[in-house]
Design an enzyme around this catalytic site. Sequence first.
Site, PDB file in Angstrom:
ATOM      1  N   GLY A   1     -18.000  -3.303  -0.752  1.00 50.65           N
ATOM      2  CA  GLY A   1     -18.345  -3.962  -1.891  1.00 50.65           C
ATOM      3  C   GLY A   1     -17.675  -2.584  -2.750  1.00 50.65           C
ATOM      4  O   GLY A   1     -17.548  -1.389  -3.423  1.00 50.65           O
TER       5      GLY A   1
ATOM      6  N   PRO B   1     -15.600  -4.920   2.493  1.00 47.69           N
ATOM      7  CA  PRO B   1     -17.375  -5.251   2.996  1.00 47.69           C
ATOM      8  C   PRO B   1     -18.336  -4.201   2.758  1.00 47.69           C
ATOM      9  O   PRO B   1     -19.426  -4.860   3.059  1.00 47.69           O
ATOM     10  CB  PRO B   1     -16.808  -4.986   4.639  1.00 47.69           C
ATOM     11  CG  PRO B   1     -15.751  -3.929   4.859  1.00 47.69           C
ATOM     12  CD  PRO B   1     -14.691  -4.348   3.989  1.00 47.69           C
TER      13      PRO B   1
ATOM     14  N   HIS C   1       0.072 -12.075   1.332  1.00 45.33           N
ATOM     15  CA  HIS C   1      -1.337 -11.823   0.512  1.00 45.33           C
ATOM     16  C   HIS C   1      -1.468 -12.169  -0.694  1.00 45.33           C
ATOM     17  O   HIS C   1      -3.079 -12.058  -0.187  1.00 45.33           O
ATOM     18  CB  HIS C   1       0.172 -10.157   0.085  1.00 45.33           C
ATOM     19  CG  HIS C   1      -1.054  -8.822   0.059  1.00 45.33           C
ATOM     20  ND1 HIS C   1      -0.822  -6.921   0.270  1.00 45.33           N
ATOM     21  CD2 HIS C   1      -2.729  -8.795  -0.064  1.00 45.33           C
ATOM     22  CE1 HIS C   1      -1.830  -6.603   0.008  1.00 45.33           C
ATOM     23  NE2 HIS C   1      -3.437  -7.434  -0.301  1.00 45.33           N
TER      24      HIS C   1
ATOM     25  N   TYR D   1       0.875  -1.295   0.048  1.00 43.35           N
ATOM     26  CA  TYR D   1      -0.196  -0.192  -0.002  1.00 43.35           C
ATOM     27  C   TYR D   1       1.160   1.213  -0.357  1.00 43.35           C
ATOM     28  O   TYR D   1       1.461   1.370   1.558  1.00 43.35           O
ATOM     29  CB  TYR D   1      -0.985  -0.065   1.147  1.00 43.35           C
ATOM     30  CG  TYR D   1      -2.191  -1.029   1.412  1.00 43.35           C
ATOM     31  CD1 TYR D   1      -2.329  -0.956   0.346  1.00 43.35           C
ATOM     32  CD2 TYR D   1      -2.258  -1.671   2.369  1.00 43.35           C
ATOM     33  CE1 TYR D   1      -2.673  -3.205   0.320  1.00 43.35           C
ATOM     34  CE2 TYR D   1      -3.316  -2.311   2.789  1.00 43.35           C
ATOM     35  CZ  TYR D   1      -3.584  -3.073   1.417  1.00 43.35           C
ATOM     36  OH  TYR D   1      -4.527  -4.234   1.664  1.00 43.35           O
TER      37      TYR D   1
END
Length: 291
Positions: A167, A165, A85, A18
Site C-alpha cells: 500500500g 503490495p 505501462h 522512473y
Amino acid sequence: IHRALDLGVTLLDTADVYGRGANETLVGQAIRSRRGDVVLATKCGLSQAPGLPLAVNGTPDYVRAACEASLRRLQVDVIDLYYLHRVDPATPIEETVGALAGLVREGKVRHLGLSEVRPATLRRAHAVHPIAAVQSEYSLWYRQPESTVLPVCRELGIGFVPFSPLGRGFLSGRVTDIDALAPDDMRRRVPRFQQGHLQHNTALVRQLQVIASRKGCTPPQLALAWLLAQGDDVVPIPGTKRRRYIEENVAATDVVITADERAALDAAFPPDAASGERYPEDMDRLVDRGQ
C-alpha cells in the site's frame, strides 16, 4: 540491488519513466556482472516531460523507440519481460501489442506484459500475442483485482504481479502523518493518505499490527505473506531504498499463514475496507477502465 540478489531475489522491475530513465541506468549498472541471476522487467508507454503531466503513448513507432532506449540504458541485449505501462486509449491495443510482438520476433524482448489493464483489453491483447504477466496494484487494502482481472489471468494462464503490495508503505504502519512525508513525496497527493481518510485507514493497519504481533512477524511481512498465499501465480514486487527492508521483505517468504489467520485478515480487510481513492486525479485518468 546486490543485496537483493544475494538473498535470492531474481525478479527486478523498473520502467523508462522512473527518473526519466535514471532508474534503468542504475539497474543496468547493478546487474552488469550478474545478468544471469536476473529476470529483468521494464516498461514503456508512459512519459513525462519536465513541468508537464504524465502522458500515455502506445503507438508502434513509440514502442520500438522506447525499447531501443531501454536496452541502451540497461546495457543489455534482451529484456526478459517488457510491459506496456498503461494502455493508450488513442491506439488500438492490437496495434500496440503487434509492435511489442515484433520486438519478441527480433529477439529484443522475451515475454510481454501489461499493467493496469481491464479484462476485455487483456483478452484482446492476448489474442494477438501471449501475455506472460499482468501487473496491477493488489494488496490487503486494494483487492479489486480479485473480482476483475485476476480471474481472467488465471483462465488464460497469465502470471499476476502485484505492485504496491504494501500500500505504498502504508501497511508497514510507519506512515501516520502526511506532514511527515517529504515535500515531493507522491503520497501527499494520494487521497488515501490525506486527512479524512488517513484516520480510517490507520485503524485498519492497527488490526494488521495486532495479528502480526501474535504471529511473531512484522506487519509488512504478514501483508506480503498474505499475497504469496493467494497462489503460486502471484508474485508481488515490493520496492525499497534500504537493505534492512529488503531483508525484512525477503523473510516474508518464510511466513506461513494458517487458515484462521487468513480468515482474520480477510475479515479485517474486505475489498471495500480502505477509505479514499488510490490515485490522484491526474494519475487515475491513465488507468484502463471497464470490466
